[in-house]
Enzyme design. Structure first.
Site, PDB file in Angstrom:
ATOM      1  N   GLY A   1      -0.340   5.210  -5.720  1.00 11.22           N
ATOM      2  CA  GLY A   1       0.321   5.700  -6.935  1.00 11.22           C
ATOM      3  C   GLY A   1       1.627   6.363  -6.602  1.00 11.22           C
TER       4      GLY A   1
ATOM      5  N   CYS B   1       5.294  -1.247  -6.094  1.00 17.15           N
ATOM      6  CA  CYS B   1       5.768  -0.302  -5.091  1.00 17.15           C
ATOM      7  C   CYS B   1       6.735  -0.938  -4.102  1.00 17.15           C
ATOM      8  CB  CYS B   1       4.581   0.297  -4.338  1.00 17.15           C
ATOM      9  SG  CYS B   1       3.429  -0.949  -3.719  1.00 17.15           S
TER      10      CYS B   1
ATOM     11  N   GLU C   1      -0.887   5.569  -0.549  1.00 25.71           N
ATOM     12  CA  GLU C   1       0.022   4.427  -0.670  1.00 25.71           C
ATOM     13  C   GLU C   1       0.956   4.728  -1.828  1.00 25.71           C
ATOM     14  OE1 GLU C   1       0.057   1.355   1.058  1.00 25.71           O
ATOM     15  OE2 GLU C   1      -1.330   2.231   2.508  1.00 25.71           O
TER      16      GLU C   1
END
Lengths: 449, 475
Positions: free
Chosen positions: A158, A215, A180
């Site tokens: 997140g 991401c 992560e």
């Protein structure tokens, strides 16, 4: 609600303590269950992903159901079986590794994707042992409550704000964490590249994956002032090819996940520091929560767009005089999850590799490094800690216990008190690897006490 | 952090705690040094490590003196545990591909103040980082030794020693580090990790726990093996900084019927090996002395003392003490002892030890003296600990091919040997592609045909892939 959650965790602990999750057969069965679920329920999964983020079916297949690569889970079992071609669903990749390593698991999917979350909650128990693997749904309060409990590991994917909260909670119980997170993944584009291929790969990485909400999506581009116009033209051509003249109508473009994020992105776009720097796109549809691929040229480095992770379909292009100035610019920011470089110049490649720190780096492409199961995937600094994928997921959820077997022979009197300078002499010799000292030690020197 | 300030009392110096701002001001310098790339070249790293070797060779006497001042540690112990062990930690080859994390902070502990400073320092430098070392203020002579000498043997722009107590530790943790290694107790570890979370600083925590020793008398026998085992137990308990070691044997589990033999042998061997009090380190300070004496004050515990128990507050010495079956809910059996007191707990069958160990927090090490393969297997599979050692204890610390670290309450993160290098590195994934091979399947606009082709590719079904590509297959 609280009690039932605590009770559920108690059950997991009991099952783990009873050894349920240890046998190879049990683990293999669970993983096969996950595989079957992904195969049999493919349509339902794609529907849920479409309901949540308007994800095009292809993206759903490639990124979530079918795999964008092969995830080979090597499970070190007594019989040395190999579990191959385990298909992953994004939420499930860590779960797969955790199960393969013999753990009991609680999965808390994001409430921001409610359809997928409830689908997982509904489906998983049908395919795997729900006394050992549980899905917990809910929002912020439902996330905070479990954090008060003691876990043997916490894996969080997140943003860095919540990452800090997770780590602070974990600290109370000395729980190790894998975080992560994300960051502003830069793309450096040199002028000596195959322009068409470069533009396609950048576009695929940026807009072809959740419309920038990933991401590892390229966050911004750095290129030379002289090359920027050519790159821009190439990107425009590719975008039209991918999404047509009116991207908001394209089914191949994901929508923005929630109204909150939609408004956040609008604020970034309409910020007066950057609003006059739009060179392409800018269309938005509030009803459908869609924003078209939008490119900006030379936004100020202190604008909000250049200070936060964008996580959306906005792409700033920053220009520099000479391409190697990009390195200093990237190093002035926090370490990203991924850094990309398009160039044929091997000297620039080497410099990039040795001076830029990022979770991972990719030369002449975007995003695909995460599909290689032999590469660890994870961040560094602000982009996170710990890594996973393939074998690394198994390792992330295991403790490598050192086991030393000694026999009773080889007794060295020199080890024991009462200490003396004679003993110390022999000891030093042994520790320095001297054969004579070893022989003396084994023969029980020094004589006497 | 109120609890951290409370332990300022344990610093016996009369002078008020001076906040060590000196090195905090130089934090900026360390950053610049690292960013300038100075710590990256292999030659620089080798230079630093050679400097450390020279330090240990040239300043051995001073180091021993400091350790003796701090802990009453015998030279032999000092040499073995603090000089040699770090040297063993030198990695065989440093890889250049993983990258250094940047500027790292190492908190070391007072019981092996030299070793626990140098081992991680070696790993951090080998990995190409700049380092701040904060030795424990509870071993001030060694801390001073490090502060006075490190700069002469290593690059002082890249390696700094910061002295001070909890307040200095707190100040340091207000800053962002690229990694923090903390060796110490869980109470302080929680505070370190909580502070680290504000900056997402990754941490490694080397803690301790109650390391049990399962003594399977039946399979060890009564001959030479018994004497060898007893020697090794004594070594692991009392020759390791008087039991003040994270890997020391905390307590023993033995079958009821064999307890008398074991105790008899322990007593006679202790008399032989540890007759002089200078053969054993002293207790580090008054606070820990009070703590340990306090463990014995409980009347039920005092009644279980079979051997030793003599307390010398003036010299901070507690003689080797053996207890038999103190109550399991007494402090001596619920807290990490970290001292020269050895409880012996009896069980009906030796296999009962396993449930006993499982019911308690995971320790840094589990020890077992046994020749029974089934028992060994059960211990490895059914208990969880940082490590397991059979038929010896503590020695696993010196084997650089074994990772050293805890699990659960005993911590996380592993080091020694190549693991030290990895602990202070980031394994950066680097993938290189060319422009030649382009898969148009990747790109929108998408359709069922592309999906079908992708599916076939992933399943290695090349024939169907070709058919679909040629439009000969219905999707």
């Amino acid at each position: 609600m609280e009690e039932s959650r605590a009770a559920a965790v108690q059950e997991l602990r009991a099952r783990f303590a009873a050894g349920t999750t240890r046998p190879a057969e049990w683990r293999a069965k669970q993983l096969r269950g996950v595989l079957r679920m992904a195969t049999e329920m493919e349509a339902e999964i794609c529907d849920a992903l479409h309901a949540d983020v308007g994800k095009p079916k292809t993206e759903a297949h490639v990124h979530e159901v079918d795999i964008s690569g092969q995830v080979v889970v090597l499970v070190c079992l007594e019989e040395s079986q190999e579990m191959d071609e385990t298909q992953e669903v994004l939420s499930l990749d860590p779960v797969i590794g955790a199960i393969a390593a013999g753990n009991a698991v609680v999965l808390k999917p994001s409430e921001v994707a409610p359809a997928t979350s409830s689908l997982l909650a509904e489906l998983l128990p049908r395919y795997i042992d729900s006394t050992c693997i549980k899905v917990v749904e809910g929002g912020v309060s439902e996330t905070t409550a479990p954090l008060e409990l003691k876990w043997d590991k916490i894996f969080y994917t997140g943003n860095s704000k919540v990452g800090r909260i997770v780590m602070a909670s974990a600290a109370k119980h000395l729980t190790p964490v894998v975080l992560e997170l994300g960051g502003k993944c830069p793309v450096v584009v040199d002028s000596n590249v195959n322009l068409h291929v470069t533009a396609k790969r950048i576009a695929a990485g940026k807009w072809g994956c959740n419309n920038g909400q990933a991401c590892i999506a390229p966050d911004f581009i750095i290129t030379t002032e002289s090359f920027a116009p050519k790159l821009l033209e190439a990107l425009k051509k590719v975008l039209e090819k991918f999404y047509g003249k009116d991207p908001l109508l394209s089914e191949d473009l994901s929508r923005v996940v929630t109204p909150n994020h939609f408004n956040r992105l609008l604020d970034l776009m309409d910020d007066e520091m950057v609003s006059d720097k739009i060179v392409f796109g800018g269309q938005r549809d509030e009803q459908k929560l869609k924003i078209a691929p939008t490119i900006f040229l030379d936004v100020p480095l202190d604008s909000a767009m250049m200070k936060e992770e964008i996580f959306g379909p906005l792409l700033p292009i920053i220009t520099v005089d000479k391409i190697h100035e990009s390195l200093g610019l990237i190093n002035s920011m926090t370490k990203p999850l991924a850094a990309y470089l398009f160039t044929r110049d091997s000297k620039l490649q080497k410099q990039f590799e040795s001076t830029i720190s990022a979770g991972g780096m990719l030369l002449n492409d975007t995003s695909v490094h995460l599909t290689n199961p032999h590469l660890p995937f994870g961040g560094v600094g602000e982009s996170g800690t710990g890594s996973y994928h393939g074998r690394f997921t198994f390792d992330a959820f295991s403790h490598g216990k050192a086991v030393l077997h000694r026999g009773f022979g080889g007794e060295a009197k020199a080890r024991y008190p009462p200490y003396s300078s004679a003993k110390l002499k022999i000891l030093k010799g042994v520790l320095a690897g001297k054969l004579g000292a070893h022989i003396q030690a084994i023969l029980g020197f020094p004589r006497g006490k | 952090m109120g609890t951290m300030a409370a332990s300022v009392e344990e610093i016996s110096a009369a002078a008020p705690q001076a906040l060590e701002l000196h090195a905090l001001q130089h934090l900026g310098e360390l950053r610049s040094t690292f960013e300038s790339g100075r710590t990256r070249p292999l030659a620089w790293r080798q230079d630093q490590l050679r400097g450390l070797l020279r330090l240990l060779a040239e300043k051995e006497e001073e180091a021993f003196r400091a350790l003796h001042d701090d802990l009453g540690k015998h030279r032999a112990e000092a040499y073995r545990d603090e000089v040699w062990a770090p040297l063993v930690a030198f990695p065989a080859d440093a890889q250049v591909v993983p990258e250094p994390l940047g500027v790292v902070l190492i908190f070391s502990c007072w019981n092996f103040p030299l070793g626990l400073s140098l081992e991680p320092l070696i790993g951090a430098i080998a990995a190409g980082n700049a380092v701040v070392l904060k030795p424990s203020e509870l071993a001030p002579a060694t801390a001073k030794f490090l502060e006075d000498n490190i700069g002469d043997y290593m690059d002082a722009t890249a390696v700094k020693v910061v002295q001070g107590g909890p307040a200095v530790g707190e100040q340091l943790m207000e800053h962002r580090w690229d990694k923090v290694l903390f060796t110490g107790c869980p109470r302080v570890a929680r505070m370190v990790m909580a502070a680290a979370s504000k900056h997402l600083t990754p941490v490694a925590l080397e803690l301790g726990g109650k390391c049990p020793c399962i003594f399977d008398s039946a399979s060890v026998g009564t001959g030479r093996n018994l004497q060898t085992s007893v020697n090794r137990v004594i070594f692991a308990k009392w020759s390791s900084c008087a039991g003040q070691a994270c890997v020391a044997i905390d307590y023993i589990l033995v079958e009821e019927r064999f307890a008398p033999t074991l105790i008899k042998m322990l007593k006679s061997t202790l008399k032989r090996l540890m007759a002089d009090s200078d053969q054993m380190a002293r207790i580090v300070n008054a606070r820990h002395f009070q703590r340990l004496s306090g463990l014995l004050k409980d009347p039920a515990v005092a009644a279980s003392v079979l051997y030793g128990g003599k307390l010398d507050a003036k010299n901070l010495c507690i003689e080797p003490t053996i207890l038999l079956n103190p109550p399991l809910d007494s402090a001596i059996m619920t807290e990490e002892i970290f001292g020269p007191l050895l409880p012996i707990i009896t069980v009906k069958k030796i296999e009962d030890s396993i449930a006993f160990v499982r019911a308690r927090p995971k320790p840094l090490a589990v020890y077992a003296f046994t020749n029974s393969a089934p028992l060994k297997r059960r211990i490895v599979e059914e208990t969880s600990s940082g490590s397991v050692t059979f038929n010896d204890a503590v020695v696993q610390y010196g084997i650089d091919t074994l990772p050293f670290g805890g699990v659960g309450q005993s911590g996380f993160g592993q080091y020694h040997g190549k693991y030290s290098f990895e602990m202070f590195s980031h394994k950066k994934a680097v993938l290189k592609r060319g422009f030649l091979v382009e898969a148009m399947l990747r790109y929108p606009p998408w359709d069922e045909q592309k999906i079908a082709m992708m599916r076939h590719l992933y399943r290695y079904n090349y024939i169907r892939f070709i058919f679909t590509f040629l439009g000969l297959s219905r999707t």
